[in-house]
Design a protein around this motif. Sequence first.
Motif, PDB file in Angstrom:
ATOM      1  N   GLN A 167       0.793  -1.273  -0.029  1.00 23.79           N
ATOM      2  CA  GLN A 167      -0.109  -0.044  -0.079  1.00 23.79           C
ATOM      3  C   GLN A 167       0.990   1.269   0.011  1.00 23.79           C
ATOM      4  O   GLN A 167       0.491   2.180  -0.507  1.00 23.79           O
ATOM      5  CB  GLN A 167      -1.063   0.062   1.257  1.00 23.79           C
ATOM      6  CG  GLN A 167      -2.030  -1.104   1.032  1.00 23.79           C
ATOM      7  CD  GLN A 167      -2.903  -0.964   2.203  1.00 23.79           C
ATOM      8  OE1 GLN A 167      -2.645  -0.735   3.375  1.00 23.79           O
ATOM      9  NE2 GLN A 167      -3.990  -1.715   2.021  1.00 23.79           N
ATOM     10  N   ALA A 168       1.850   1.165   0.396  1.00 21.79           N
ATOM     11  CA  ALA A 168       2.876   2.612   0.594  1.00 21.79           C
ATOM     12  C   ALA A 168       3.722   2.673  -0.626  1.00 21.79           C
ATOM     13  O   ALA A 168       4.048   3.618  -1.005  1.00 21.79           O
ATOM     14  CB  ALA A 168       3.712   2.152   1.777  1.00 21.79           C
ATOM     15  N   VAL A 169       3.923   1.572  -1.490  1.00 25.65           N
ATOM     16  CA  VAL A 169       4.967   1.703  -2.352  1.00 25.65           C
ATOM     17  C   VAL A 169       4.212   1.506  -3.615  1.00 25.65           C
ATOM     18  O   VAL A 169       4.427   2.363  -4.661  1.00 25.65           O
ATOM     19  CB  VAL A 169       5.982   0.308  -2.493  1.00 25.65           C
ATOM     20  CG1 VAL A 169       6.672   0.571  -3.845  1.00 25.65           C
ATOM     21  CG2 VAL A 169       6.741   0.620  -1.303  1.00 25.65           C
ATOM     22  N   LEU A 170       3.130   0.938  -3.768  1.00 30.04           N
ATOM     23  CA  LEU A 170       2.288   0.666  -5.151  1.00 30.04           C
ATOM     24  C   LEU A 170       1.926   2.121  -5.846  1.00 30.04           C
ATOM     25  O   LEU A 170       1.799   2.073  -7.096  1.00 30.04           O
ATOM     26  CB  LEU A 170       1.419  -0.298  -5.241  1.00 30.04           C
ATOM     27  CG  LEU A 170       1.652  -1.739  -4.902  1.00 30.04           C
ATOM     28  CD1 LEU A 170       0.423  -2.737  -4.700  1.00 30.04           C
ATOM     29  CD2 LEU A 170       2.638  -2.094  -6.142  1.00 30.04           C
ATOM     30  N   PRO A 171       1.407   3.015  -5.061  1.00 34.14           N
ATOM     31  CA  PRO A 171       0.796   4.254  -5.723  1.00 34.14           C
ATOM     32  C   PRO A 171       2.020   4.923  -6.596  1.00 34.14           C
ATOM     33  O   PRO A 171       1.825   5.388  -7.504  1.00 34.14           O
ATOM     34  CB  PRO A 171       0.390   5.194  -4.645  1.00 34.14           C
ATOM     35  CG  PRO A 171      -0.204   4.052  -3.541  1.00 34.14           C
ATOM     36  CD  PRO A 171       0.965   3.000  -3.442  1.00 34.14           C
ATOM     37  N   SER A 172       3.111   4.971  -6.055  1.00 33.72           N
ATOM     38  CA  SER A 172       4.392   5.497  -6.689  1.00 33.72           C
ATOM     39  C   SER A 172       4.895   4.572  -7.895  1.00 33.72           C
ATOM     40  O   SER A 172       5.021   5.145  -8.881  1.00 33.72           O
ATOM     41  CB  SER A 172       5.567   5.661  -5.743  1.00 33.72           C
ATOM     42  OG  SER A 172       6.678   5.974  -6.406  1.00 33.72           O
ATOM     43  N   MET A 173       4.696   3.381  -7.659  1.00 30.93           N
ATOM     44  CA  MET A 173       5.022   2.434  -9.044  1.00 30.93           C
ATOM     45  C   MET A 173       4.003   2.732 -10.015  1.00 30.93           C
ATOM     46  O   MET A 173       4.407   2.567 -11.044  1.00 30.93           O
ATOM     47  CB  MET A 173       5.226   0.989  -8.623  1.00 30.93           C
ATOM     48  CG  MET A 173       6.292   0.854  -7.619  1.00 30.93           C
ATOM     49  SD  MET A 173       6.492  -1.139  -7.236  1.00 30.93           S
ATOM     50  CE  MET A 173       7.935  -1.475  -6.373  1.00 30.93           C
ATOM     51  N   ARG A 174       2.829   2.805  -9.585  1.00 24.51           N
ATOM     52  CA  ARG A 174       1.664   2.941 -10.853  1.00 24.51           C
ATOM     53  C   ARG A 174       1.875   4.269 -11.439  1.00 24.51           C
ATOM     54  O   ARG A 174       1.714   4.513 -12.507  1.00 24.51           O
ATOM     55  CB  ARG A 174       0.469   3.141  -9.838  1.00 24.51           C
ATOM     56  CG  ARG A 174      -0.800   2.631 -10.927  1.00 24.51           C
ATOM     57  CD  ARG A 174      -2.161   2.559 -10.172  1.00 24.51           C
ATOM     58  NE  ARG A 174      -2.090   1.407  -9.270  1.00 24.51           N
ATOM     59  CZ  ARG A 174      -2.315   0.953  -8.039  1.00 24.51           C
ATOM     60  NH1 ARG A 174      -2.180   1.899  -7.307  1.00 24.51           N
ATOM     61  NH2 ARG A 174      -1.933  -0.149  -7.694  1.00 24.51           N
ATOM     62  N   LYS A 175       2.396   5.433 -10.638  1.00 26.00           N
ATOM     63  CA  LYS A 175       2.428   6.537 -11.069  1.00 26.00           C
ATOM     64  C   LYS A 175       3.702   6.546 -12.221  1.00 26.00           C
ATOM     65  O   LYS A 175       3.490   7.323 -13.111  1.00 26.00           O
ATOM     66  CB  LYS A 175       2.829   7.657  -9.949  1.00 26.00           C
ATOM     67  CG  LYS A 175       3.183   9.159 -10.569  1.00 26.00           C
ATOM     68  CD  LYS A 175       3.456   9.898  -9.248  1.00 26.00           C
ATOM     69  CE  LYS A 175       3.996  11.389 -10.084  1.00 26.00           C
ATOM     70  NZ  LYS A 175       4.834  12.084  -8.955  1.00 26.00           N
ATOM     71  N   GLU A 176       4.808   5.895 -11.901  1.00 29.19           N
ATOM     72  CA  GLU A 176       5.885   5.440 -12.633  1.00 29.19           C
ATOM     73  C   GLU A 176       5.535   4.586 -13.954  1.00 29.19           C
ATOM     74  O   GLU A 176       6.411   4.470 -14.858  1.00 29.19           O
ATOM     75  CB  GLU A 176       7.013   5.079 -12.004  1.00 29.19           C
ATOM     76  CG  GLU A 176       7.493   6.148 -10.901  1.00 29.19           C
ATOM     77  CD  GLU A 176       8.425   7.329 -11.605  1.00 29.19           C
ATOM     78  OE1 GLU A 176       8.954   7.206 -12.818  1.00 29.19           O
ATOM     79  OE2 GLU A 176       8.201   8.492 -11.166  1.00 29.19           O
TER      80      GLU A 176
END
Length: 147
Positions: free
Chosen positions: A119-128
């Motif tokens: 939950q902490a990392v996936l939003p950033s990965m999705r953005k990238e």
Amino acid sequence: MSKTIFITGTSTGFGKLTAVTLANAGHSVIAGMRNTNDKNAAAAKELQAIENIEVVDIDVTDDASVRNAVEKVIIKYGKIDVLINNAAVSGFGLLEGYSIDQVRKMFDVNVYSVLRMYQAVLPSMRKEKNGLVINITTGASGHTLPL
């Protein structure tokens, strides 16, 4: 191509070895561990001395700790390319020898902590539109014992 790699559970074992190996290969490694100022101070100091490794204090069983650690890394590095969920605890023995609270703590580290990190990392990965998650677990989940 150098990646920014966040690894949990780097104070000993596979996490520590993975951090050193990936840093020596030229990647920026975020070595996550708890208690970097006391219990794991020596391990933190050893890893911090290696080029390309930054030690971050993180308790994967604490929502705020996970959120704060990941936010700091993303602010500093811009992204996390790879998450390696390595933090784990195991227990071997007779089931009735464990209290429900002890089993709950194992689940918190081995199951819920993985979800916290997602939950902490996936939003950033999705953005990238890029990212890789690798889950490593305790040996206790790889087989059952006749107990």
